[in-house]
Enzyme design. Structure first.
Site, short mmCIF file in Angstrom:
data_model
loop_
_atom_site.label_atom_id
_atom_site.label_comp_id
_atom_site.label_asym_id
_atom_site.label_seq_id
_atom_site.Cartn_x
_atom_site.Cartn_y
_atom_site.Cartn_z
CE LYS A 119 -20.67 77.85 -8.44
NZ LYS A 119 -21.05 76.42 -8.48
CE LYS A 167 -19.04 71.17 -4.56
NZ LYS A 167 -20.19 72.01 -4.91
CG ASP A 193 -21.93 68.74 -6.03
OD1 ASP A 193 -22.14 69.91 -6.38
OD2 ASP A 193 -21.26 67.95 -6.71
CB THR A 221 -28.68 74.70 -9.41
OG1 THR A 221 -28.34 74.57 -8.03
CG2 THR A 221 -27.41 74.90 -10.22
#
Length: 444
Positions: A113, A125, A165, A208
């Protein structure tokens, strides 16, 4: 046994319990056979063997004290996956479902990504099995401070730049960054998603969802279609879903359904986004509360049923593996023309196969939901320059990036004999940039 099959076999042997990670890695590896045939030097250099193994995995305990004075302990994670093209970049997720497999899958996806954005960011992450829901402000603050007390040793503006997130919004980013600043004794762009008064970027919250629609719009236009007068179903009701709904509406569509983990609402008149924002962003309530002021709408228990609603465009924006083969069949039966992922890996492999077999437009998350990390990269740039760009500047850069991603994915799929297969196109395009960087940097 082919080279790719050997890699996949070794992957299972080493990571047998990590089902989400294996699913994500298998999808990428399946796309790369023609690339390896064209570039045998990648096999000689062990690029795939190195790519599927994280550079670093960090797991730690997070002790904190609740409002009743009880000591609680959660697990913290940070997987620093690949830094070939830049510092590790990827969000932190706070949710009870978080485990090492999920963090590895998300970090692996982040490599490709981030590569697709064209910005210098590696993949990583992190997160915790802590659940912010139902916790007081002071409990969330104490947890975040304890989490960062360990994490701060492993991050930095040129090393690893976390973001938010699921479960990590503006509040949590603020508490996390405050503790980082205290411990590291520096004010740098070490996190993104920061508040606008202390280094954050305009449009980050919307990025997003907006980016998802910019990618989808480019895909539709390339096939003589658009959002205009289309009915759209969106799962989820967090940032991604809310701002995907906002941008889809601005582009002429009618969003008729949204959901949360307990169920979904269907409003044939079009979702009242102002009401959803009030429920989710201010009151932190449930999507069912929408019916309090919209008695013509319907609420149904169970989020999965949202895919039974007839629509032209489906945007899954909730969580991984939320849309399975039966849901895909229901969408196809009701005439869906495009599915674009706003969440990370929300469609199961069986669902993806259904969409591809029927030849509908299907966009994988590593391409279509890259807008969030793209804007995070723009925030990093602004922090480095000590500048703040306007909403219009950031939004235009975001739109340009998402349109470039679409055309890169489209052209790469065609180049490798898989025209219209955007899964393969995204995987290959993202991989090529990272692989070349790894080749040039030697065996590290």
């Amino acid at each position: 046994m082919t080279y790719i099959e050997k890699i996949k076999d070794e992957l299972v042997k080493r990571n047998g319990a990590d089902k989400e990670f294996i699913q994500a890695a298998d999808e990428v590896l399946d796309s790369l056979e023609k690339v390896i045939e064209k570039h045998p030097e990648y096999q000689d250099a062990g690029i795939l063997e190195r790519l599927i193994e994280p550079e670093r995995q960090i797991m730690f305990r997070v002790p904190w004290v609740n409002d009743q004075g009880e000591v609680k302990v959660n697990r913290g994670f940070r997987v620093q996956y690949n830094s070939a093209i830049g510092p590790y970049k990827g969000g932190l997720r706070f949710h009870p479902s978080v485990n090492l497999s999920i963090i590895k899958f998300l970090g692996f996806e982040q490599i490709f990504k981030n590569s697709l954005t064209g910005l210098p960011m590696g993949g990583g992450k992190g997160g915790s099995d802590f659940d912010p829901k139902g916790k007081s402000e002071h409990e969330v603050m104490r947890f975040c401070q304890s989490f960062m007390t360990e994490l701060y040793r492993h991050i930095g503006p040129n090393v690893d730049v976390p973001a938010g997130d699921i479960g990590v919004g503006a509040r949590e980013v603020g508490y996390l960054y405050g503790q980082y600043k205290r411990l590291a004794n520096e004010f740098t762009g070490t996190m993104t998603g920061k508040g606008l008064t202390w280094g954050g970027s305009l449009t980050r919250k919307e990025a997003t969802g907006y980016g998802l629609c910019y990618f989808t719009d480019a895909m539709l236009k390339d096939h003589n279609s658009s959002f205009e007068n289309k009915q759209v179903v969106i799962s989820g009701s967090g940032n991604v879903a809310i701002y995907a709904a906002e941008k889809a509406t601005q582009l002429g569509a009618k969003v008729i359904a949204m959901s949360d983990s307990r169920g979904f609402i269907h409003d044939p008149n079009g979702i009242d986004l102002k009401a959803v924002k009030d429920i989710k962003e201010i009151k932190r309530g449930r999507i069912k509360d929408y019916l309090n002021d919209h008695d013509h709408a319907e609420y149904t228990e169970g989020a999965k049923g949202i895919w039974s609603l007839p629509c032209d465009i489906a945007l899954p924006c909730a969580t991984q593996n939320e849309l399975d083969a039966s849901a895909a069949q229901a969408l196809l039966k009701n005439g869906v023309i495009a599915v674009a992922e706003g969440a990370n890996m929300p469609c199961t492999p069986e669902a993806i196969a259904c969409f591809q077999k029927q030849g509908i437009l299907y966009a994988p998350g590593k391409a279509s939901n890259a807008g969030g990390v793209a804007c995070s990269g723009l925030e990093m740039s602004q922090n480095s320059l000590r500048l703040s760009w306007t909403n219009e500047e950031v939004d235009q850069r975001l739109k340009d990036i998402m349109e470039r991603i679409y055309h890169n994915v489209h052209d790469t799929a065609k180049q490798y004999g898989m025209a219209e297969n955007y899964v393969a196109g995204a995987n290959i395009a993202g991989f090529l940039k990272v692989a070349q960087a790894m080749m040039e940097q030697g065996v590290v």
